[in-house]
Design an enzyme around this catalytic site. Structure first.
Site, PDB file in Angstrom:
ATOM      1  N   GLY A  25      -3.822 -12.388   4.754  1.00  0.00           N
ATOM      2  CA  GLY A  25      -3.168 -12.248   3.442  1.00  0.00           C
ATOM      3  C   GLY A  25      -2.496 -13.540   3.007  1.00  0.00           C
ATOM      4  CB  ILE A  26      -2.880 -17.049   4.203  1.00  0.00           C
ATOM      5  CG1 ILE A  26      -1.980 -18.293   4.192  1.00  0.00           C
ATOM      6  CG2 ILE A  26      -4.328 -17.396   3.836  1.00  0.00           C
ATOM      7  CD1 ILE A  26      -2.282 -19.274   5.305  1.00  0.00           C
TER       8      ILE A  26
ATOM      9  CG  LEU B 204      -6.947  -7.508   7.481  1.00  0.00           C
ATOM     10  CD1 LEU B 204      -5.812  -7.010   6.595  1.00  0.00           C
ATOM     11  CD2 LEU B 204      -6.473  -7.618   8.927  1.00  0.00           C
TER      12      LEU B 204
ATOM     13  CB  SER C  96       5.706  -1.112   2.699  1.00  0.00           C
ATOM     14  OG  SER C  96       6.088  -0.667   1.421  1.00  0.00           O
TER      15      SER C  96
ATOM     16  CD  GLU D 112       6.300   2.105  -2.682  1.00  0.00           C
ATOM     17  OE1 GLU D 112       5.902   3.265  -2.903  1.00  0.00           O
ATOM     18  OE2 GLU D 112       7.082   1.520  -3.428  1.00  0.00           O
TER      19      GLU D 112
ATOM     20  CE1 TYR E 290       0.654  -1.128   0.196  1.00  0.00           C
ATOM     21  CE2 TYR E 290       2.712   0.080  -0.045  1.00  0.00           C
ATOM     22  CZ  TYR E 290       2.038  -1.079   0.283  1.00  0.00           C
ATOM     23  OH  TYR E 290       2.750  -2.170   0.712  1.00  0.00           O
TER      24      TYR E 290
HETATM   25  P1  GDP Z   1       5.978  -0.548  -5.824  1.00  0.00           P
HETATM   26  O1  GDP Z   1       7.397  -0.180  -5.571  1.00  0.00           O
HETATM   27  O2  GDP Z   1       5.315  -1.200  -4.651  1.00  0.00           O
HETATM   28  O3  GDP Z   1       5.158   0.566  -6.371  1.00  0.00           O
HETATM   29  O4  GDP Z   1       6.056  -1.746  -6.899  1.00  0.00           O
HETATM   30  P2  GDP Z   1       5.644  -1.847  -8.445  1.00  0.00           P
HETATM   31  O5  GDP Z   1       6.204  -3.144  -8.910  1.00  0.00           O
HETATM   32  O6  GDP Z   1       4.191  -1.632  -8.651  1.00  0.00           O
HETATM   33  O7  GDP Z   1       6.413  -0.627  -9.139  1.00  0.00           O
HETATM   34  C1  GDP Z   1       7.813  -0.475  -9.066  1.00  0.00           C
HETATM   35  C2  GDP Z   1       8.266   0.707  -9.910  1.00  0.00           C
HETATM   36  O8  GDP Z   1       8.085   0.405 -11.291  1.00  0.00           O
HETATM   37  C3  GDP Z   1       7.483   2.018  -9.672  1.00  0.00           C
HETATM   38  O9  GDP Z   1       8.423   3.060  -9.578  1.00  0.00           O
HETATM   39  C4  GDP Z   1       6.640   2.179 -10.922  1.00  0.00           C
HETATM   40  O10 GDP Z   1       6.373   3.525 -11.277  1.00  0.00           O
HETATM   41  C5  GDP Z   1       7.577   1.542 -11.948  1.00  0.00           C
HETATM   42  N1  GDP Z   1       6.880   1.143 -13.177  1.00  0.00           N
HETATM   43  C6  GDP Z   1       7.183   1.536 -14.443  1.00  0.00           C
HETATM   44  N2  GDP Z   1       6.317   1.003 -15.317  1.00  0.00           N
HETATM   45  C7  GDP Z   1       5.435   0.265 -14.601  1.00  0.00           C
HETATM   46  C8  GDP Z   1       4.304  -0.520 -14.958  1.00  0.00           C
HETATM   47  O11 GDP Z   1       3.945  -0.632 -16.123  1.00  0.00           O
HETATM   48  N3  GDP Z   1       3.633  -1.150 -13.944  1.00  0.00           N
HETATM   49  C9  GDP Z   1       4.050  -1.037 -12.627  1.00  0.00           C
HETATM   50  N4  GDP Z   1       3.392  -1.690 -11.670  1.00  0.00           N
HETATM   51  N5  GDP Z   1       5.102  -0.287 -12.258  1.00  0.00           N
HETATM   52  C10 GDP Z   1       5.788   0.354 -13.236  1.00  0.00           C
END
Ligand code: GDP
Length: 323
Positions: A9-10, A58, A124, A126, A148
């Site tokens: 993942g570099i 991977l 993570s 998550e 994920y």
């Molecule tokens: P994650 O925590 O790894 O899922 O990082 P993300 O940056 O993809 O999303 C962070 C949070 O932002 C999540 O709760 C999404 O539901 C919220 N979010 C709200 N609107 C958006 C959007 O338009 N794009 C993304 N990527 N996330 C969003």
């Protein structure tokens, strides 16, 4: 004696910061490079010639065995993944093969070829998903809310299992969201900072967003890669939460980004169901006191500075393009 590190993942955000950090420490840095139709060196263009590139994937154990043979690493950092949560619903199986089984593949390659190498797994926040306690720490039970998150949870436990089964120096860093000007445009921070810059410069007129109420603990990726390295410099392998200890809503993120360019976000943001997820992680807030105490890890960049750094970088990028 020069140390060697192998990074998967570099070419991603974290890989590029980690490679810079290790090169400064005079490591020989080997990077696993996946064949893509369009090469993507954007994050590592400035250090491309300093990295020893190894082609591999991977999902292909044989390529990983070769990568460990070729690099003979003291440290292996597994940062490669299908890392975007939203994509894990339409591509759950690929996410599992790369983000979950990929960890077993790289662990097997290390176990077979160089079991004494130290191993870092990018776990993570998550994995905490539907959080069972707040703030979340190393002992908080996991409840992933996406394919994920489920895949990362497998990667986390297989890392712990290799440590316990084979006595390998394998660590898992449970990193909360971490961002930078090198974050992919699909992630919410970069999507917002890029849009704020583009709207300011008249290149875009609205920003379509999903759930603005979600709360995240967002830190700076450059600070977080130091914690990865620190985890591999200890006497014993262990797992650590890395976070800022602050949580902010997506709406606050939008507000800071638009304030920075003197615009009222409410005039530009449109809610679009397309960006709302089938299951949401409502709140993440990490307790990293163990990392602070045992690793001596410290955070340097706070949330507001991080968002402003990212908007400024996007403004600079587009101003350069417009010239
Ligand atoms: P994650 O925590 O790894 O899922 O990082 P993300 O940056 O993809 O999303 C962070 C949070 O932002 C999540 O709760 C999404 O539901 C919220 N979010 C709200 N609107 C958006 C959007 O338009 N794009 C993304 N990527 N996330 C969003």
């Amino acid at each position: 004696m020069t140390k060697s590190a192998l990074i998967t993942g570099i070419t991603g955000q974290d890989g590029s910061y980690l490679a810079e950090f290790l090169l400064e420490k005079e490591y020989r840095v080997y990077g696993l490079r996946r064949r893509t139709s369009i090469p993507n060196y954007e994050n590592v263009v400035h250090i491309k010639d300093k990295i020893e590139w190894i082609d591999g994937d991977l999902t292909d154990l044989s390529s990983l065995v070769r990568a460990v043979q070729e690099s003979n690493p003291d440290e292996v950092y597994n940062l490669g993944a299908q890392s975007f949560v939203a994509t894990s619903w339409p591509q759950p199986i690929a996410t599992g093969e790369i983000t979950a089984m990929g960890v077993t593949n790289i662990l097997e390659a290390v176990r077979i070829i160089k079991p004494e190498a130290k191993f870092y797994q990018a776990s993570s926040s998550e994995m905490f998903g539907k959080v069972q306690e707040t703030p979340q720490k190393e002992t908080t039970p996991f409840w992933p809310r996406s394919p994920y998150g489920a895949a990362k949870m497998y990667g986390h436990w297989i890392t712990v299992n290799y440590r316990e089964s084979f006595n390998m120096y394998a660590c898992s860093g449970i990193l909360f969201n971490h961002e930078s000007p090198r974050r992919g445009l699909e992630f919410v921070t970069r999507k917002v900072t890029d849009a704020a810059a583009r709207i300011k410069l008249g290149l875009q007129h609205e920003l379509r967003m999903g759930n603005l109420d979600a709360k995240r603990d967002w830190g700076f990726a450059g600070d977080y890669v130091k914690a990865m390295w620190l985890m591999l410099q200890q006497e014993k392998p262990d797992d650590f939460v890395i976070s800022t200890g602050e949580t902010h809503t997506v709406e606050e993120l939008v507000q800071i980004a638009f304030d920075y360019v003197d615009l009222d976000w409410k005039e530009y943001v449109v809610i679009d169901k397309k960006f709302v997820r089938p299951a949401e992680v409502d709140l993440l807030l990490g307790d990293c006191s163990k990392a602070k105490k045992e690793l001596g890890w410290e955070l340097e960049v706070g949330f507001q500075d991080l968002v402003e750094m990212m908007v400024q970088s996007d403004l600079d990028k587009y101003r350069g393009v417009i010239k």
